[in-house]
Design a protein around this motif. Structure first.
Motif, PDB file in Angstrom:
ATOM      1  N   THR A 207      75.302  80.195  40.196  1.00 47.27           N
ATOM      2  CA  THR A 207      76.560  79.483  40.436  1.00 47.27           C
ATOM      3  C   THR A 207      77.527  80.498  41.039  1.00 47.27           C
ATOM      4  N   VAL A 208      78.130  80.123  42.170  1.00 51.52           N
ATOM      5  CA  VAL A 208      78.945  81.059  42.939  1.00 51.52           C
ATOM      6  C   VAL A 208      80.333  80.482  43.163  1.00 51.52           C
ATOM      7  N   LEU A 209      81.353  81.309  42.932  1.00 53.89           N
ATOM      8  CA  LEU A 209      82.725  80.971  43.312  1.00 53.89           C
ATOM      9  C   LEU A 209      83.143  81.896  44.434  1.00 53.89           C
ATOM     10  N   GLU A 210      83.578  81.299  45.537  1.00 54.66           N
ATOM     11  CA  GLU A 210      84.123  82.084  46.645  1.00 54.66           C
ATOM     12  C   GLU A 210      85.620  81.851  46.708  1.00 54.66           C
ATOM     13  N   ILE A 211      86.387  82.927  46.711  1.00 52.64           N
ATOM     14  CA  ILE A 211      87.842  82.837  46.834  1.00 52.64           C
ATOM     15  C   ILE A 211      88.202  83.250  48.254  1.00 52.64           C
ATOM     16  N   GLY A 212      88.605  82.273  49.046  1.00 51.25           N
ATOM     17  CA  GLY A 212      88.874  82.495  50.460  1.00 51.25           C
ATOM     18  C   GLY A 212      87.713  82.001  51.300  1.00 51.25           C
ATOM     19  N   THR A 213      87.735  80.723  51.656  1.00 52.03           N
ATOM     20  CA  THR A 213      86.589  80.070  52.298  1.00 52.03           C
ATOM     21  C   THR A 213      86.328  80.558  53.707  1.00 52.03           C
ATOM     22  N   GLY A 214      87.404  80.904  54.428  1.00 51.27           N
ATOM     23  CA  GLY A 214      87.235  81.077  55.864  1.00 51.27           C
ATOM     24  C   GLY A 214      86.797  79.754  56.454  1.00 51.27           C
ATOM     25  N   TRP A 215      85.812  79.790  57.333  1.00 49.87           N
ATOM     26  CA  TRP A 215      85.305  78.535  57.908  1.00 49.87           C
ATOM     27  C   TRP A 215      83.917  78.185  57.360  1.00 49.87           C
ATOM     28  N   GLY A 216      83.579  78.746  56.175  1.00 47.85           N
ATOM     29  CA  GLY A 216      82.442  78.236  55.430  1.00 47.85           C
ATOM     30  C   GLY A 216      81.123  78.967  55.564  1.00 47.85           C
ATOM     31  N   THR A 217      81.055  80.018  56.374  1.00 55.09           N
ATOM     32  CA  THR A 217      79.752  80.648  56.620  1.00 55.09           C
ATOM     33  C   THR A 217      79.146  81.250  55.359  1.00 55.09           C
ATOM     34  N   LEU A 218      79.923  81.974  54.578  1.00 54.87           N
ATOM     35  CA  LEU A 218      79.363  82.604  53.375  1.00 54.87           C
ATOM     36  C   LEU A 218      78.881  81.542  52.393  1.00 54.87           C
ATOM     37  N   ALA A 219      79.667  80.482  52.220  1.00 54.12           N
ATOM     38  CA  ALA A 219      79.252  79.409  51.301  1.00 54.12           C
ATOM     39  C   ALA A 219      77.945  78.777  51.766  1.00 54.12           C
ATOM     40  N   ILE A 220      77.816  78.563  53.059  1.00 54.65           N
ATOM     41  CA  ILE A 220      76.591  77.966  53.607  1.00 54.65           C
ATOM     42  C   ILE A 220      75.391  78.885  53.382  1.00 54.65           C
ATOM     43  N   GLU A 221      75.560  80.176  53.652  1.00 54.77           N
ATOM     44  CA  GLU A 221      74.448  81.115  53.476  1.00 54.77           C
ATOM     45  C   GLU A 221      74.066  81.258  52.006  1.00 54.77           C
ATOM     46  N   ALA A 222      75.055  81.228  51.105  1.00 56.58           N
ATOM     47  CA  ALA A 222      74.744  81.279  49.673  1.00 56.58           C
ATOM     48  C   ALA A 222      73.968  80.038  49.252  1.00 56.58           C
ATOM     49  N   ALA A 223      74.379  78.865  49.769  1.00 56.04           N
ATOM     50  CA  ALA A 223      73.680  77.616  49.440  1.00 56.04           C
ATOM     51  C   ALA A 223      72.253  77.629  49.986  1.00 56.04           C
ATOM     52  N   ARG A 224      72.049  78.233  51.151  1.00 56.22           N
ATOM     53  CA  ARG A 224      70.697  78.333  51.711  1.00 56.22           C
ATOM     54  C   ARG A 224      69.789  79.203  50.846  1.00 56.22           C
ATOM     55  N   ARG A 225      70.390  80.074  50.034  1.00 59.76           N
ATOM     56  CA  ARG A 225      69.600  80.850  49.077  1.00 59.76           C
ATOM     57  C   ARG A 225      69.236  80.018  47.836  1.00 59.76           C
ATOM     58  N   GLY A 226      69.811  78.832  47.734  1.00 62.40           N
ATOM     59  CA  GLY A 226      69.558  77.997  46.571  1.00 62.40           C
ATOM     60  C   GLY A 226      70.645  78.045  45.528  1.00 62.40           C
ATOM     61  N   ALA A 227      71.802  78.652  45.864  1.00 64.52           N
ATOM     62  CA  ALA A 227      72.912  78.731  44.932  1.00 64.52           C
ATOM     63  C   ALA A 227      73.753  77.454  44.977  1.00 64.52           C
ATOM     64  N   GLN A 228      74.524  77.236  43.910  1.00 64.44           N
ATOM     65  CA  GLN A 228      75.505  76.157  43.840  1.00 64.44           C
ATOM     66  C   GLN A 228      76.870  76.797  44.048  1.00 64.44           C
ATOM     67  N   VAL A 229      77.595  76.383  45.089  1.00 57.72           N
ATOM     68  CA  VAL A 229      78.785  77.113  45.534  1.00 57.72           C
ATOM     69  C   VAL A 229      80.039  76.262  45.428  1.00 57.72           C
ATOM     70  N   THR A 230      81.070  76.851  44.862  1.00 60.88           N
ATOM     71  CA  THR A 230      82.431  76.308  44.918  1.00 60.88           C
ATOM     72  C   THR A 230      83.267  77.299  45.705  1.00 60.88           C
ATOM     73  N   THR A 231      83.948  76.839  46.740  1.00 64.91           N
ATOM     74  CA  THR A 231      84.721  77.748  47.579  1.00 64.91           C
ATOM     75  C   THR A 231      86.152  77.245  47.705  1.00 64.91           C
ATOM     76  N   LEU A 232      87.116  78.175  47.599  1.00 66.03           N
ATOM     77  CA  LEU A 232      88.536  77.835  47.539  1.00 66.03           C
ATOM     78  C   LEU A 232      89.278  78.341  48.771  1.00 66.03           C
ATOM     79  N   THR A 233      90.177  77.535  49.283  1.00 71.17           N
ATOM     80  CA  THR A 233      91.043  77.933  50.384  1.00 71.17           C
ATOM     81  C   THR A 233      92.380  77.244  50.233  1.00 71.17           C
ATOM     82  N   LEU A 234      93.417  77.825  50.856  1.00 72.21           N
ATOM     83  CA  LEU A 234      94.731  77.180  50.917  1.00 72.21           C
ATOM     84  C   LEU A 234      95.019  76.657  52.322  1.00 72.21           C
ATOM     85  N   SER A 235      94.073  76.837  53.222  1.00 79.36           N
ATOM     86  CA  SER A 235      94.256  76.400  54.607  1.00 79.36           C
ATOM     87  C   SER A 235      93.637  75.028  54.812  1.00 79.36           C
TER      88      SER A 235
END
Length: 425
Positions: A207-235
């Motif tokens: 289970t992964v929490l990302e603080i600062g989504t950007g445009w989603g690349t890290l969250a996508i790559e983490a999910a491709r590893r089989g992780a469950q991702v929650t990513t936060l942004t204010l933009s």
């Protein structure tokens, strides 16, 4: 790509009338000229006036030429605020790189000598010109949203003009065994992403929490590893495009993009990752930020942070000072040192820094590529509604940062934090 176009003649939030109309001429402007003459004698860059004469005698051999186009305007601007006036002078066209020289090239010798380019007696007077961070730019819950929107909600299309296909707006990580210039940019950005995920020990089932989504690349790559991702942004703009990219990747069941402040996040996660977010937090809120990482991390978990850094002595010298980059690019921000991070975590959390991998020259190459792409896309940027003042401001921003990393004044590192008493391997 889903975007929101901005109106024509868009200028940077934070741009002030003094960019076009410098004031406080007279004695202070003459003093600014005298200081510039002394600086010219300490740096191998020639400051050339419109009539062909030079301001002071530059150190030889020369490494660059600065063409001062409007001297009196430049002196007046420096008299108003020496720290902010240089960048605003470039935006206004008061000076430019000399013919045959690149902007980052002429800034580099100044960056290399930043701690002693101004004579020591005058440097002691910096407290007379230093300004504190304006209250409006403090990173309160509402202030953070305004500060993030001021930069990241400019337009997704704007960022797409100069970022690589991953839309990564942070330092790439190149293969040190090969010349940087010969390497693919997208590959280097993905190498950075996977290095962060490896540092955080992200794997299938994490289970992964990302603080600062950007445009989603890290969250996508983490999910491709089989992780469950929650990513936060204010933009808002970033969140919309990140969700679209997650859908396109077929990973909606593994990635949740939230428009949420890290202070309001809940839950416990095996890994907490944050790439070049801490610089935007503001020193006042570092204890809150790192305490949130600690609170959100599950027992035995790992935090991985990628952070822009400066040496501790430079951090101490600049921490109470409001500069050009804060006024025109990243309101509310401050770059930490490794020691500042260590001291904050030791005082306020159970987390401890146990690994630091620095790669500042990789950021210099990243910025070179961004600036080349941005300058090449000038017509497209204009069509998006961003005027010449905006383009010159961003050109200076990218070159200024490139010189900072090339000189070593700035650095970037991936930092791992764990709770030692839990015996994390």
């Amino acid at each position: 790509m889903s975007t929101t176009l901005v109106p024509q003649q868009h200028t940077l939030p934070g741009a002030r009338p003094e960019v076009a109309a410098p004031s406080r001429r007279g004695l202070r402007a003459r003093a600014a000229r005298a200081v510039m003459r002394q600086v010219a004698g300490r740096v191998p860059v020639e400051l050339r006036l419109p009539d062909g004469s030079t301001l002071g005698n530059a150190v030889r051999p020369l490494r660059g030429v600065v063409q001062i186009v409007r001297p009196e305007a430049m002196y007046a601007r420096l008299a108003d605020n020496p720290k902010i006036g240089i960048g605003e002078g470039y935006t206004a066209g008061d000076w430019r790189a000399g013919d045959g020289y690149d902007l980052a090239e002429v800034l580099l010798p100044f960056a290399e000598r930043l701690s002693h380019v101004v004579p020591r007696p005058l440097a002691r007077l910096r407290r007379l010109v230093d300004q504190p961070l304006p209250d409006a730019e403090r990173n309160t819950l509402s202030g953070s949203r305004r500060n993030i929107e001021a930069h990241y909600d400019l337009s997704n299309d704007l960022f797409a003009t100069f970022l690589d296909p991953t839309l990564s707006y942070s330092s790439a990580l190149f293969d040190p065994a090969e010349p940087f210039a010969a390497q693919g940019f997208e590959e280097a950005q993905l190498r950075k992403v996977h290095a962060v995920l490896d540092l955080a020990e992200v794997r299938a089932g994490s289970t992964v929490l990302e603080i600062g989504t950007g445009w989603g690349t890290l969250a996508i790559e983490a999910a491709r590893r089989g992780a469950q991702v929650t990513t936060l942004t204010l933009s808002t703009e970033q969140a919309e495009l990140a969700r679209e990219r997650v859908r396109d990747a077929g990973l909606e069941d593994r990635v949740e993009v939230r428009l949420e402040d890290y202070r309001e996040a809940t839950g416990r996660y095996d890994a907490v990752v944050s790439v070049e977010m801490v610089e935007a937090v503001g020193e006042e809120y570092w204890p809150t930020y790192f305490s949130a990482l600690d609170r959100l991390l599950a027992p035995g978990g790992v935090v991985a942070v990628q952070a822009i850094l400066m040496s501790h002595d430079r951090y101490l010298a600049t921490r109470r000072s409001y500069g050009w980059i804060q006024k025109h690019i990243f309101p509310g921000g401050l770059i930490p040192s490794v020691r500042a991070i260590e001291e904050t975590t030791e005082r306020h959390t159970a987390l401890r820094v146990d690994r630091v991998h620095a790669f500042g020259q990789h950021y210099a190459e990243t910025l070179r590529r961004w600036r080349a792409a941005f300058v090449a896309a000038a017509e497209q940027v204009d069509v998006l509604g961003f005027d010449e003042s905006f383009r010159r401001t961003w050109e200076f921003y990218l070159a200024y940062c490139e010189a900072g990393f090339t000189s070593g004044y700035l650095d970037v590192a991936q930092i791992r934090l764990t709770r030692p008493e839990e015996g994390v391997a």
